[in-house]
Scaffold this motif. Sequence first.
Motif, PDB file in Angstrom:
ATOM      1  N   ASP A 214      70.978  66.689  65.944  1.00  0.00           N
ATOM      2  CA  ASP A 214      71.538  66.092  64.723  1.00  0.00           C
ATOM      3  C   ASP A 214      71.737  67.185  63.679  1.00  0.00           C
ATOM      4  O   ASP A 214      70.808  67.568  62.961  1.00  0.00           O
ATOM      5  CB  ASP A 214      70.588  65.010  64.199  1.00  0.00           C
ATOM      6  N   LYS A 215      72.952  67.701  63.607  1.00  0.00           N
ATOM      7  CA  LYS A 215      73.225  68.819  62.700  1.00  0.00           C
ATOM      8  C   LYS A 215      73.051  68.429  61.232  1.00  0.00           C
ATOM      9  O   LYS A 215      72.561  69.220  60.423  1.00  0.00           O
ATOM     10  CB  LYS A 215      74.648  69.345  62.933  1.00  0.00           C
ATOM     11  N   ASN A 216      73.488  67.237  60.871  1.00  0.00           N
ATOM     12  CA  ASN A 216      73.390  66.825  59.472  1.00  0.00           C
ATOM     13  C   ASN A 216      71.936  66.728  59.018  1.00  0.00           C
ATOM     14  O   ASN A 216      71.597  67.129  57.899  1.00  0.00           O
ATOM     15  CB  ASN A 216      74.102  65.488  59.256  1.00  0.00           C
ATOM     16  N   TYR A 217      71.084  66.199  59.885  1.00  0.00           N
ATOM     17  CA  TYR A 217      69.676  66.126  59.531  1.00  0.00           C
ATOM     18  C   TYR A 217      69.094  67.532  59.397  1.00  0.00           C
ATOM     19  O   TYR A 217      68.294  67.800  58.491  1.00  0.00           O
ATOM     20  CB  TYR A 217      68.902  65.323  60.571  1.00  0.00           C
ATOM     21  N   SER A 239      86.019  68.609  57.884  1.00  0.00           N
ATOM     22  CA  SER A 239      84.564  68.763  57.927  1.00  0.00           C
ATOM     23  C   SER A 239      84.002  69.180  56.572  1.00  0.00           C
ATOM     24  O   SER A 239      82.923  68.734  56.179  1.00  0.00           O
ATOM     25  CB  SER A 239      84.174  69.802  58.982  1.00  0.00           C
ATOM     26  N   ILE A 243      81.136  66.831  54.976  1.00  0.00           N
ATOM     27  CA  ILE A 243      79.774  67.348  54.815  1.00  0.00           C
ATOM     28  C   ILE A 243      79.397  67.428  53.344  1.00  0.00           C
ATOM     29  O   ILE A 243      78.254  67.135  52.964  1.00  0.00           O
ATOM     30  CB  ILE A 243      79.640  68.716  55.513  1.00  0.00           C
ATOM     31  N   PHE A 246      78.462  63.997  52.362  1.00  0.00           N
ATOM     32  CA  PHE A 246      77.155  63.673  52.939  1.00  0.00           C
ATOM     33  C   PHE A 246      76.026  64.296  52.124  1.00  0.00           C
ATOM     34  O   PHE A 246      75.014  63.640  51.824  1.00  0.00           O
ATOM     35  CB  PHE A 246      77.102  64.166  54.391  1.00  0.00           C
ATOM     36  N   TYR A 302      77.797  75.883  60.334  1.00  0.00           N
ATOM     37  CA  TYR A 302      77.712  74.554  60.954  1.00  0.00           C
ATOM     38  C   TYR A 302      78.333  74.564  62.349  1.00  0.00           C
ATOM     39  O   TYR A 302      78.043  73.704  63.168  1.00  0.00           O
ATOM     40  CB  TYR A 302      78.435  73.551  60.054  1.00  0.00           C
TER      41      TYR A 302
END
Length: 631
Positions: A214-217, A239, A243, A246, A302
């Motif tokens: 989970d890249k966002n986490y 992206s 992001i 987010f 990322y």
Amino acid sequence: MSTTPQEILQQNWKFTTFKPLQEEIITSIIEGNDTFALLPTGGGKSICFQIPALIKEGICVVISPLIALMQDQVQNLQKKEIKAIALTSGIKYSELDTLLDNCIYGNYKFLYLSPERLQQDIVKERLKRMNINLIAVDEAHCISQWGNDFRPSYKKINILRELKPAVPMIALTASATPEVVQDIVEELDLFQPKIFRQSFFRDNLGYMVYHTLDKNYKLLQILEKSPGSSIIYVRNRKSSVEISNFLNSNNHISTYYHGGVDSKEKTKRFHQWLKEDIRVMVATNAFGMGIDKPNVRNVIHYNIPESIESYFQEAGRAGRDQKRSYAFLIKNENDILRVKNQFIKVLPDIDFVKLVYRKLCNYFRISYGEGEQTIHSFNYNSFCKTYELQPLTTYNSLLFLDRCSIIKFTQRYTKKSSLHITTTGNYLLKYLDENTQYEIITKAILRTYGGIFDEETTINIGLIATKVNTTEVEVIKTLQKLKDAELLLFDHKQTDAEIIFLVPREDDHTINRIKPDLEKQKHSKIKKVEAMIDFVSNDSLCKSKQLLSYFGDKNPKDCEICSVCISRNKIAVDPNKIRIDIIQLLQEKHLSSREIVAQLNYPKESILDVIREMNEHLIIKINQNNKYQLA
């Protein structure tokens, strides 16, 4: 007038001391030596040729492939009241004639040129008459077929050697392997050059490569555990927006930056980030030139970049103040396949380049033997759809044709449309009362752009569409209706790029002569992508050592602060201590494994091992909310 390097440095740049190797490089040039300066990002390359050029009589000719970089340096010199000029594309012949005369008679100190300009007879003739004191080749790796951004037009620079054989030359680059260094020396015909190479070792910068599901986490974890100003590099514009949104929704103040952002908005966002009103800049690689912020604590990739050179340059923007900083790269199981698909599978072969060139000539109705120096507005998406061409491979073909000076492919990124309301405000409001379907879009424009009643104003169709939650098509339809009602003047630009044909159309003959360059570029590109994949996959060797070895450093030492070194040097953790801490956490509230990991300062793998063991022995259990609780 200041006559020593130190005096000029203090007078024009307000510095009292030089950065490492700057003074030695300047001295070498003043002594008349051909010189090679290999300095990392932030090492102050431009000062190395600007100061000796100011000391010597005459003008310095600077070759650079980047128009924006040329313009930026010229503007900075002009602010210091130093006469400098850049001959970029789009200058008419008559204007070019005048500007070149100014360089001969007008006491100019710097003339910035693209390598393509050197092929023009008028430029070569005037250069012969100039009192040139130094030739500076910026981004010199572009001349090497093994370089990160090989441009065949750079091989034309040796024209200057023929025109001015006695003038010293300096080659400058931020990153080059030993193979590239040797290639540059040979291609530029540097005579017994003094080579200055600053070690790329950064004792304050930790290179951290993490594999995650989970890249966002993981992003949130990094930003919470590593405070300070940050840059997040992403692959594309979409992206960058997603992001940034987010992060903002998770209380990390951020904005985004890419080639499609309006120039005024770019400047505004950049200064907000510089002043730290905004902590995180989420950006494509369009965010690079001119970043002079010493206290960037984190640079986060990322996605996997296309080459170690690109990664190293972008990562190097962290920690220029010499304080502890980090370069994070986060990857998942799909990234390696994705980077191969993005950078290797879309490389065109010679037959596809021929096809694209032929279709391009047909698209603009260029006859055989014609077309030289003709300029055309270009709708890239329409071109690909018309001939059913694969977009990414077509894009790479156009870039290749640009690099080989067959065409000039300029991407505008934004479709600039202009608007001028020619009626009165009262009449417009009355019209909107009677035609309410146009009200929301029109009022959004009025609130966004001041002075639109007074003069023609450039507007961003996409921005208006976003503000009122509709499509660009609907905005255009509304403005077209208002134009038909004679309430305003509306000029909508449909194109997103520009093509200039630099040579006459000769189809296969035109492309066959650049076939060897295509093969070399393709081989070099594959080699670089594979080196980048090796870097992110190798978890046994210090990350800093891997990078330094790639750039030819002999016997580099372990950095002790990268992800590999830290993992290798971890002291064995007592599972009982982890078990006690988990029990204490779960006595307070139910938690997921992710939440447990985030709250404990132990290696993730060790915590997960203990959680599995406690679950198996019924010390803890998973409840209906998919969280752990004491059994």
